[in-house]
Each structure stands twice: as C-alpha cells, then as structure tokens.
Design a protein around this motif. Structure first.
Motif, mmCIF file in Angstrom:
data_model
loop_
_atom_site.group_PDB
_atom_site.id
_atom_site.type_symbol
_atom_site.label_atom_id
_atom_site.label_comp_id
_atom_site.label_asym_id
_atom_site.label_seq_id
_atom_site.Cartn_x
_atom_site.Cartn_y
_atom_site.Cartn_z
ATOM 1 N N THR A 1 -3.175 -7.413 -3.588
ATOM 2 C CA THR A 1 -3.713 -6.385 -4.474
ATOM 3 C C THR A 1 -5.207 -6.581 -4.768
ATOM 4 O O THR A 1 -5.748 -5.914 -5.650
ATOM 5 C CB THR A 1 -2.922 -6.351 -5.805
ATOM 6 O OG1 THR A 1 -3.027 -7.623 -6.448
ATOM 7 C CG2 THR A 1 -1.461 -6.003 -5.577
ATOM 8 N N ALA B 1 0.540 2.752 -8.956
ATOM 9 C CA ALA B 1 0.558 1.389 -9.496
ATOM 10 C C ALA B 1 1.246 1.314 -10.852
ATOM 11 O O ALA B 1 1.851 0.294 -11.196
ATOM 12 C CB ALA B 1 -0.862 0.832 -9.593
ATOM 13 N N GLU C 1 0.834 -1.205 0.000
ATOM 14 C CA GLU C 1 0.000 0.000 0.000
ATOM 15 C C GLU C 1 0.872 1.259 0.000
ATOM 16 O O GLU C 1 0.557 2.224 -0.692
ATOM 17 C CB GLU C 1 -0.955 0.003 1.193
ATOM 18 C CG GLU C 1 -2.009 -1.094 1.148
ATOM 19 C CD GLU C 1 -2.886 -1.036 -0.098
ATOM 20 O OE1 GLU C 1 -3.216 0.077 -0.570
ATOM 21 O OE2 GLU C 1 -3.253 -2.108 -0.602
ATOM 22 N N GLU D 1 -5.126 -0.927 -11.782
ATOM 23 C CA GLU D 1 -3.922 -0.971 -10.946
ATOM 24 C C GLU D 1 -3.298 -2.362 -10.966
ATOM 25 O O GLU D 1 -2.084 -2.504 -11.099
ATOM 26 C CB GLU D 1 -4.254 -0.562 -9.513
ATOM 27 C CG GLU D 1 -4.558 0.913 -9.358
ATOM 28 C CD GLU D 1 -5.074 1.275 -7.985
ATOM 29 O OE1 GLU D 1 -4.720 2.370 -7.514
ATOM 30 O OE2 GLU D 1 -5.821 0.472 -7.375
ATOM 31 N N ARG D 2 -4.125 -3.384 -10.856
ATOM 32 C CA ARG D 2 -3.597 -4.759 -10.905
ATOM 33 C C ARG D 2 -3.011 -5.064 -12.281
ATOM 34 O O ARG D 2 -1.951 -5.683 -12.380
ATOM 35 C CB ARG D 2 -4.687 -5.763 -10.538
ATOM 36 C CG ARG D 2 -4.942 -5.838 -9.049
ATOM 37 C CD ARG D 2 -5.780 -7.038 -8.651
ATOM 38 N NE ARG D 2 -6.995 -7.174 -9.431
ATOM 39 C CZ ARG D 2 -8.118 -6.533 -9.201
ATOM 40 N NH1 ARG D 2 -8.216 -5.704 -8.192
ATOM 41 N NH2 ARG D 2 -9.166 -6.713 -9.959
ATOM 42 N N ARG E 1 2.277 1.729 -3.506
ATOM 43 C CA ARG E 1 1.233 2.236 -4.416
ATOM 44 C C ARG E 1 0.967 3.714 -4.153
ATOM 45 O O ARG E 1 0.848 4.509 -5.092
ATOM 46 C CB ARG E 1 -0.060 1.435 -4.270
ATOM 47 C CG ARG E 1 -1.171 1.955 -5.178
ATOM 48 C CD ARG E 1 -2.420 1.140 -5.105
ATOM 49 N NE ARG E 1 -3.044 1.241 -3.802
ATOM 50 C CZ ARG E 1 -4.329 0.987 -3.575
ATOM 51 N NH1 ARG E 1 -5.105 0.595 -4.575
ATOM 52 N NH2 ARG E 1 -4.832 1.080 -2.389
ATOM 53 N N TRP F 1 -7.370 -3.510 -5.018
ATOM 54 C CA TRP F 1 -6.969 -2.509 -6.000
ATOM 55 C C TRP F 1 -7.910 -2.562 -7.196
ATOM 56 O O TRP F 1 -8.579 -3.558 -7.449
ATOM 57 C CB TRP F 1 -5.538 -2.758 -6.465
ATOM 58 C CG TRP F 1 -4.498 -2.588 -5.396
ATOM 59 C CD1 TRP F 1 -4.686 -2.562 -4.046
ATOM 60 C CD2 TRP F 1 -3.101 -2.448 -5.597
ATOM 61 N NE1 TRP F 1 -3.485 -2.411 -3.401
ATOM 62 C CE2 TRP F 1 -2.494 -2.336 -4.329
ATOM 63 C CE3 TRP F 1 -2.296 -2.409 -6.725
ATOM 64 C CZ2 TRP F 1 -1.122 -2.186 -4.166
ATOM 65 C CZ3 TRP F 1 -0.928 -2.257 -6.563
ATOM 66 C CH2 TRP F 1 -0.358 -2.136 -5.296
ATOM 67 N N THR F 2 -7.919 -1.504 -7.975
ATOM 68 C CA THR F 2 -8.757 -1.497 -9.181
ATOM 69 C C THR F 2 -8.179 -2.466 -10.210
ATOM 70 O O THR F 2 -6.997 -2.837 -10.135
ATOM 71 C CB THR F 2 -8.826 -0.094 -9.809
ATOM 72 O OG1 THR F 2 -7.530 0.245 -10.315
ATOM 73 C CG2 THR F 2 -9.304 0.950 -8.807
#
Length: 70
Positions: A39, A10, A2, A46-47, A5, A42-43
């Motif tokens: 992750t 990301a 986190e 982002e992934r 990020r 995460w969106t």
C-alpha cells in the motif's frame, strides 16, 4: 490489493491478523510489513482506512481523543 481497492474502495478494506496462519508466513511483523509495502503508493487516507479507519467505523470504536460529557 489494487483490484480490491478499485472494486471496493479503501474505506471498505481492513487489515486483520490471520494468526496462526501468519506465523507460517514468517510472523505478524512480516505480514504487516508486506501490507505496508503493498500500500506504499496509496494516499495517507487510504492507508489509514485499511490499517484502522474502516475497523474503527465498522466496530464503532470511540475516538479516545474525544471527550464525552457525563
């Protein structure tokens, strides 16, 4: 994760194998699964960046779905 990020974003993080060290942690699949879990909130974007997008951009890997004209 986190902190990385938040600090870098990301799109500046990328997943990479650390073989043979990953073998000491139970193998590549276990390491990959752990990152997937870390992750999970995460969106999708982002992934996608962490697992492929950042590396694709950095290494200038062409998109195989795009045709180039000869």
């Amino acid at each position: 994760m986190e902190d990385a990020r938040e600090i870098f974003g990301a799109d500046r993080l990328m997943y990479g194998s650390d073989w043979p060290i990953a073998e000491l942690a139970g193998g590549h699949r276990r390491v990959h699964d752990a990152l997937t879990e870390l992750t999970s909130s995460w969106t999708d974007g982002e992934r996608d960046a962490v697992f492929s997008g950042t590396a694709t951009t950095f290494y200038r890997i062409p998109d195989p779905t795009e045709r180039t004209s000869a």
